[in-house]
Design a protein around this motif. Structure first.
Motif, short mmCIF file in Angstrom:
data_model
loop_
_atom_site.label_atom_id
_atom_site.label_comp_id
_atom_site.label_asym_id
_atom_site.label_seq_id
_atom_site.Cartn_x
_atom_site.Cartn_y
_atom_site.Cartn_z
N LEU A 97 -3.10 14.88 9.53
CA LEU A 97 -2.77 13.57 8.96
C LEU A 97 -1.79 13.69 7.81
N GLY A 98 -1.90 14.75 7.04
CA GLY A 98 -0.97 14.97 5.94
C GLY A 98 0.46 15.14 6.42
N LYS A 99 0.61 15.82 7.56
CA LYS A 99 1.96 16.03 8.11
C LYS A 99 2.62 14.69 8.43
N ILE A 100 1.91 13.83 9.10
CA ILE A 100 2.53 12.56 9.52
C ILE A 100 2.66 11.62 8.33
N ALA A 101 1.70 11.60 7.43
CA ALA A 101 1.75 10.69 6.28
C ALA A 101 2.94 11.01 5.37
N ARG A 102 3.29 12.29 5.26
CA ARG A 102 4.44 12.67 4.43
C ARG A 102 5.76 12.27 5.06
N ARG A 103 5.80 12.23 6.39
CA ARG A 103 7.06 11.98 7.08
C ARG A 103 7.30 10.52 7.44
N LEU A 104 6.28 9.81 7.79
CA LEU A 104 6.41 8.45 8.31
C LEU A 104 6.26 7.45 7.17
N ARG A 105 7.36 6.90 6.70
CA ARG A 105 7.35 6.01 5.55
C ARG A 105 7.63 4.57 5.96
N CYS A 106 6.81 4.04 6.83
CA CYS A 106 6.95 2.66 7.29
C CYS A 106 5.55 2.11 7.50
N GLU A 107 5.47 0.85 7.91
CA GLU A 107 4.19 0.29 8.27
C GLU A 107 3.79 0.80 9.65
N TYR A 108 2.52 1.16 9.80
CA TYR A 108 2.06 1.62 11.10
C TYR A 108 0.55 1.51 11.22
N VAL A 109 0.09 1.48 12.45
CA VAL A 109 -1.31 1.62 12.80
C VAL A 109 -1.34 2.65 13.92
N ILE A 110 -2.11 3.71 13.75
CA ILE A 110 -2.25 4.75 14.77
C ILE A 110 -3.74 4.93 15.05
N ARG A 111 -4.10 4.87 16.32
CA ARG A 111 -5.49 5.09 16.73
C ARG A 111 -5.56 6.45 17.43
N MET A 113 0.84 -1.16 0.00
CA MET A 113 0.00 0.00 0.00
C MET A 113 0.89 1.24 0.00
N GLU A 114 0.69 2.10 -0.95
CA GLU A 114 1.52 3.29 -1.09
C GLU A 114 1.06 4.44 -0.19
N GLU A 115 -0.24 4.63 -0.07
CA GLU A 115 -0.78 5.78 0.63
C GLU A 115 -1.27 5.40 2.03
N ALA A 116 -1.24 6.37 2.93
CA ALA A 116 -1.81 6.19 4.25
C ALA A 116 -3.33 6.24 4.13
N VAL A 117 -4.01 5.51 4.99
CA VAL A 117 -5.47 5.47 4.99
C VAL A 117 -5.95 5.95 6.35
N PHE A 118 -6.98 6.79 6.38
CA PHE A 118 -7.59 7.23 7.62
C PHE A 118 -9.05 6.84 7.61
N ILE A 119 -9.51 6.22 8.68
CA ILE A 119 -10.91 5.84 8.84
C ILE A 119 -11.44 6.64 10.03
N PHE A 155 7.14 12.41 14.92
CA PHE A 155 6.04 12.81 15.80
C PHE A 155 6.31 14.18 16.41
N ALA A 156 7.53 14.41 16.89
CA ALA A 156 7.88 15.69 17.51
C ALA A 156 7.72 16.84 16.54
N ARG A 157 8.09 16.65 15.28
CA ARG A 157 7.94 17.70 14.26
C ARG A 157 6.48 18.04 14.01
N CYS A 158 5.60 17.09 14.27
CA CYS A 158 4.16 17.32 14.08
C CYS A 158 3.49 17.84 15.34
N GLY A 159 4.25 18.01 16.41
CA GLY A 159 3.66 18.47 17.66
C GLY A 159 3.03 17.35 18.46
N TRP A 160 3.43 16.11 18.19
CA TRP A 160 2.93 14.95 18.92
C TRP A 160 3.99 14.54 19.94
#
Length: 118
Positions: free
Chosen positions: A26-40, A1-7, A61-66
């Motif tokens: 979501l765009g901020k993290i999707a552009r930066r995090l290029r690995c497999e992940y699940v975030i709730r 899967m190339e793109e991040a998915v948000f439900i 995460f820190a760059r996104c204010g998380w």
């Protein structure tokens, strides 16, 4: 899967402003995090994550204010944790899966991943 998915799983009115904020965050993290992940995401500003340990996620995460509050090794390849994000106007799941190893890890260790999937 190339793109991040948000439900989205909103428990509040999803106005155009909320949708715009969601896309920005979501765009901020999707552009930066290029690995497999699940975030709730919870609408009170908390998030839970399961992702590849060597992904540089803490910096992203820190760059996104998380802010990561708690984290531990889930297995030899994945880290599970909890944190706080900059806004309380998200609720739902975001994921990016290539090989499905995150999902297999959750299925094999449901008791340890309960805070991600419940």
């Amino acid at each position: 899967m190339e793109e991040a998915v948000f439900i989205a799983q909103y428990t509040f009115l999803a106005t155009p402003a909320v949708i715009e904020e969601e896309s920005r965050i979501l765009g901020k993290i999707a552009r930066r995090l290029r690995c497999e992940y699940v975030i709730r995401f919870e609408d009170d500003g908390k998030f839970y994550f399961l992702l590849e340990t060597r992904s540089g996620y803490e910096e992203h995460f820190a760059r996104c204010g998380w802010y990561v509050v708690s984290q531990t090794d889930f297995n030899s390849r994945l880290t599970i944790g909890m944190g706080l994000y900059e806004s309380g106007n998200l609720a739902g799941f975001m994921y990016r899966l290539d090989s499905g190893s995150c999902i297999r890890a959750i299925q094999e260790n449901r008791h340890r991943a309960a805070w991600i999937i419940n």
